[in-house]
Design a protein around this motif. Sequence first.
Motif, PDB file in Angstrom:
ATOM      1  N   ALA A  33     -12.167 -16.895 -20.768  1.00 58.23           N
ATOM      2  CA  ALA A  33     -13.148 -15.886 -20.360  1.00 58.23           C
ATOM      3  C   ALA A  33     -13.424 -14.989 -21.560  1.00 58.23           C
ATOM      4  O   ALA A  33     -12.521 -14.688 -22.356  1.00 58.23           O
ATOM      5  CB  ALA A  33     -12.627 -15.062 -19.189  1.00 58.23           C
ATOM      6  N   ALA A  34     -14.675 -14.560 -21.668  1.00 60.30           N
ATOM      7  CA  ALA A  34     -15.090 -13.622 -22.729  1.00 60.30           C
ATOM      8  C   ALA A  34     -15.746 -12.435 -22.031  1.00 60.30           C
ATOM      9  O   ALA A  34     -15.986 -12.476 -20.817  1.00 60.30           O
ATOM     10  CB  ALA A  34     -16.067 -14.312 -23.672  1.00 60.30           C
ATOM     11  N   ASP A  60     -14.745  -9.976 -27.383  1.00 62.11           N
ATOM     12  CA  ASP A  60     -13.656  -9.988 -26.403  1.00 62.11           C
ATOM     13  C   ASP A  60     -13.412 -11.393 -25.893  1.00 62.11           C
ATOM     14  O   ASP A  60     -14.357 -12.062 -25.461  1.00 62.11           O
ATOM     15  CB  ASP A  60     -14.042  -9.147 -25.188  1.00 62.11           C
ATOM     16  CG  ASP A  60     -13.949  -7.654 -25.434  1.00 62.11           C
ATOM     17  OD1 ASP A  60     -13.334  -7.245 -26.443  1.00 62.11           O
ATOM     18  OD2 ASP A  60     -14.476  -6.902 -24.602  1.00 62.11           O
ATOM     19  N   GLY A  61     -12.144 -11.801 -25.872  1.00 63.16           N
ATOM     20  CA  GLY A  61     -11.856 -13.098 -25.282  1.00 63.16           C
ATOM     21  C   GLY A  61     -10.387 -13.286 -24.966  1.00 63.16           C
ATOM     22  O   GLY A  61      -9.511 -12.690 -25.594  1.00 63.16           O
ATOM     23  N   VAL A  62     -10.150 -14.123 -23.949  1.00 65.82           N
ATOM     24  CA  VAL A  62      -8.798 -14.565 -23.617  1.00 65.82           C
ATOM     25  C   VAL A  62      -8.855 -16.086 -23.534  1.00 65.82           C
ATOM     26  O   VAL A  62      -9.885 -16.645 -23.160  1.00 65.82           O
ATOM     27  CB  VAL A  62      -8.319 -13.962 -22.270  1.00 65.82           C
ATOM     28  CG1 VAL A  62      -9.203 -14.394 -21.111  1.00 65.82           C
ATOM     29  CG2 VAL A  62      -6.878 -14.315 -21.975  1.00 65.82           C
ATOM     30  N   SER A 131      -5.440 -11.112 -14.737  1.00 68.10           N
ATOM     31  CA  SER A 131      -6.167 -12.377 -14.588  1.00 68.10           C
ATOM     32  C   SER A 131      -6.935 -12.637 -15.890  1.00 68.10           C
ATOM     33  O   SER A 131      -7.079 -11.730 -16.731  1.00 68.10           O
ATOM     34  CB  SER A 131      -7.154 -12.282 -13.423  1.00 68.10           C
ATOM     35  OG  SER A 131      -8.172 -11.334 -13.762  1.00 68.10           O
ATOM     36  N   ASP A 132      -7.492 -13.835 -16.028  1.00 65.52           N
ATOM     37  CA  ASP A 132      -8.308 -14.126 -17.217  1.00 65.52           C
ATOM     38  C   ASP A 132      -9.495 -13.167 -17.300  1.00 65.52           C
ATOM     39  O   ASP A 132      -9.825 -12.674 -18.380  1.00 65.52           O
ATOM     40  CB  ASP A 132      -8.832 -15.569 -17.182  1.00 65.52           C
ATOM     41  CG  ASP A 132      -7.750 -16.578 -17.567  1.00 65.52           C
ATOM     42  OD1 ASP A 132      -6.736 -16.170 -18.161  1.00 65.52           O
ATOM     43  OD2 ASP A 132      -7.935 -17.774 -17.259  1.00 65.52           O
ATOM     44  N   GLU A 133     -10.130 -12.906 -16.166  1.00 63.97           N
ATOM     45  CA  GLU A 133     -11.311 -12.029 -16.158  1.00 63.97           C
ATOM     46  C   GLU A 133     -10.930 -10.622 -16.617  1.00 63.97           C
ATOM     47  O   GLU A 133     -11.657  -9.977 -17.376  1.00 63.97           O
ATOM     48  CB  GLU A 133     -11.944 -11.970 -14.763  1.00 63.97           C
ATOM     49  CG  GLU A 133     -12.639 -13.249 -14.323  1.00 63.97           C
ATOM     50  CD  GLU A 133     -11.679 -14.296 -13.769  1.00 63.97           C
ATOM     51  OE1 GLU A 133     -10.446 -14.063 -13.771  1.00 63.97           O
ATOM     52  OE2 GLU A 133     -12.157 -15.360 -13.335  1.00 63.97           O
ATOM     53  N   GLU A 134      -9.787 -10.121 -16.146  1.00 65.64           N
ATOM     54  CA  GLU A 134      -9.337  -8.777 -16.537  1.00 65.64           C
ATOM     55  C   GLU A 134      -8.946  -8.749 -18.009  1.00 65.64           C
ATOM     56  O   GLU A 134      -9.335  -7.832 -18.750  1.00 65.64           O
ATOM     57  CB  GLU A 134      -8.149  -8.351 -15.666  1.00 65.64           C
ATOM     58  CG  GLU A 134      -8.521  -8.088 -14.213  1.00 65.64           C
ATOM     59  CD  GLU A 134      -7.300  -7.943 -13.320  1.00 65.64           C
ATOM     60  OE1 GLU A 134      -7.393  -7.233 -12.311  1.00 65.64           O
ATOM     61  OE2 GLU A 134      -6.244  -8.552 -13.600  1.00 65.64           O
ATOM     62  N   ALA A 135      -8.165  -9.741 -18.435  1.00 67.19           N
ATOM     63  CA  ALA A 135      -7.678  -9.755 -19.822  1.00 67.19           C
ATOM     64  C   ALA A 135      -8.847  -9.875 -20.805  1.00 67.19           C
ATOM     65  O   ALA A 135      -8.820  -9.284 -21.892  1.00 67.19           O
ATOM     66  CB  ALA A 135      -6.701 -10.904 -20.020  1.00 67.19           C
ATOM     67  N   ALA A 136      -9.887 -10.610 -20.407  1.00 64.40           N
ATOM     68  CA  ALA A 136     -11.048 -10.794 -21.295  1.00 64.40           C
ATOM     69  C   ALA A 136     -11.696  -9.460 -21.622  1.00 64.40           C
ATOM     70  O   ALA A 136     -12.226  -9.260 -22.712  1.00 64.40           O
ATOM     71  CB  ALA A 136     -12.075 -11.712 -20.640  1.00 64.40           C
ATOM     72  N   ILE A 328     -18.437  -6.693 -18.152  1.00 67.00           N
ATOM     73  CA  ILE A 328     -19.242  -7.854 -17.770  1.00 67.00           C
ATOM     74  C   ILE A 328     -18.595  -9.073 -18.440  1.00 67.00           C
ATOM     75  O   ILE A 328     -18.491  -9.133 -19.672  1.00 67.00           O
ATOM     76  CB  ILE A 328     -20.699  -7.682 -18.220  1.00 67.00           C
ATOM     77  CG1 ILE A 328     -21.311  -6.453 -17.525  1.00 67.00           C
ATOM     78  CG2 ILE A 328     -21.505  -8.942 -17.923  1.00 67.00           C
ATOM     79  CD1 ILE A 328     -22.672  -6.055 -18.054  1.00 67.00           C
ATOM     80  N   VAL A 329     -18.134 -10.005 -17.603  1.00 61.83           N
ATOM     81  CA  VAL A 329     -17.345 -11.143 -18.088  1.00 61.83           C
ATOM     82  C   VAL A 329     -18.198 -12.409 -18.043  1.00 61.83           C
ATOM     83  O   VAL A 329     -19.007 -12.593 -17.135  1.00 61.83           O
ATOM     84  CB  VAL A 329     -16.070 -11.295 -17.212  1.00 61.83           C
ATOM     85  CG1 VAL A 329     -15.314 -12.578 -17.534  1.00 61.83           C
ATOM     86  CG2 VAL A 329     -15.171 -10.073 -17.406  1.00 61.83           C
ATOM     87  N   LEU A 330     -18.018 -13.261 -19.053  1.00 63.71           N
ATOM     88  CA  LEU A 330     -18.716 -14.550 -19.112  1.00 63.71           C
ATOM     89  C   LEU A 330     -17.685 -15.669 -19.207  1.00 63.71           C
ATOM     90  O   LEU A 330     -16.757 -15.589 -20.023  1.00 63.71           O
ATOM     91  CB  LEU A 330     -19.634 -14.584 -20.335  1.00 63.71           C
ATOM     92  CG  LEU A 330     -20.949 -13.818 -20.156  1.00 63.71           C
ATOM     93  CD1 LEU A 330     -21.483 -13.340 -21.481  1.00 63.71           C
ATOM     94  CD2 LEU A 330     -21.983 -14.700 -19.456  1.00 63.71           C
TER      95      LEU A 330
END
Length: 332
Positions: A33-34, A60-62, A131-136, A328-330
């Motif tokens: 996720a970014a 930003d990325g995980v 979560s991935d979305e949060e960490a991103a 805002i996550v992608l």
Amino acid sequence: MRAIQLTAVNQLEVREVPDPSPGKGEVVVKIAAAALNHRDVWIKLGQYAGLKFPCTPGSDGVGVVVAAGPDVVPGGWVGRRVIINPSFGWGQGEAAQGEAFSILGLPREGTLAEKIVVPVGQLSLAPAHLSDEEAAGLPLAGLTAWRAVMSRAQVKRGERVLIGGIGGGTALFALQFAIAAGAETWVTSSSPDKIARAVALGAKGGFDYTKPGWAEAARAEVGGLFDVIIDSAGGDGFESLIDLAAPGGRIAFFGATRGNPNVLPMRKIFWRQLSLLGTTMGSPHDWASMLAAVERHAVRPVVGEVFPFARAAEAFALMERGGQFGKIVLKP
Ligand SMILES: NC(=O)c1ccc[n+]([C@@H]2O[C@H](COP(=O)([O-])OP(=O)(O)OC[C@H]3O[C@@H](n4cnc5c(N)ncnc54)[C@H](OP(=O)(O)O)[C@@H]3O)[C@@H](O)[C@H]2O)c1
């Protein structure tokens, strides 16, 4: 692999690009996720220094490390879930970044891609409670907010803090860090709904900066002035922030979304012993301190909306109109 690229000003495309391979001291991270920052919007609009096309934005990325350069100690990072420190080449000083400083996602290719190559020294383990979305959403905004609130303004327990434009990704981290530091924290926003959501996160209250006379109303409601103000809007509203700062107060700012103020009221600033503190991103020490605090206080980044890469244009448009509350996550 696929990457979200800008091919010209305002020309956003999801394109096939060659897979990156790691050089000396580098690793490949497969992005789970970014997340967007306002910087990506400035780049898209052609309002950022050093633009080049095509480019892959994203700071930003995980993700998971899937390959390492020949000289990277084997077994150390491959297979680990990591986040990437977007502050490159900060240098030795804590006071300010050095000349080699740059930000991931221009000039270097950014995180809005299925894979990215970064120096191994920029990696940290992703906090396990996220979560991935949060960490991103954590890296750029978390680092900037940490330095602004803790390293520059040095917010202390019991101080009264005002954070501007709380819908913003960075402002929300500033709120979370100020609350964790034990401050009495207030916010501003153009949206009553966003103020209510900030209160649910622990803010004491908030004020609509679009309403004439909001600053006087704020002073009356809190029963005084603010020890610390965190701002990224600037513009003509900045003078109201100076009026709201307590004698000896600190105003830390890291953005100028609304441009420069027309007037800098010198007399108000020197007579009331105010400190204006410019701040940008953060040092490796800020990064490590921020991550430790996120773990210690179990801070969870606020995720506004999640989009697939294919809907990148909608994600950018949401940020351009300031519709978001949080990151805002992608996702690829
Ligand atoms: N120097 C650095 O290292 C650094 C790092 C991060 C960000 N920045 C800068 O800081 C700014 C915010 O970045 P971001 O990524 O957090 O942006 P963002 O998520 O897009 O947030 C922007 C927010 O700004 C608020 N805003 C707009 N006009 C305002 C005004 N007149 N007064 C108060 N708030 C206003 C809005 O809040 P409401 O929706 O609540 O009204 C909006 O949601 C940008 O200019 C960015 O370039 C700089």
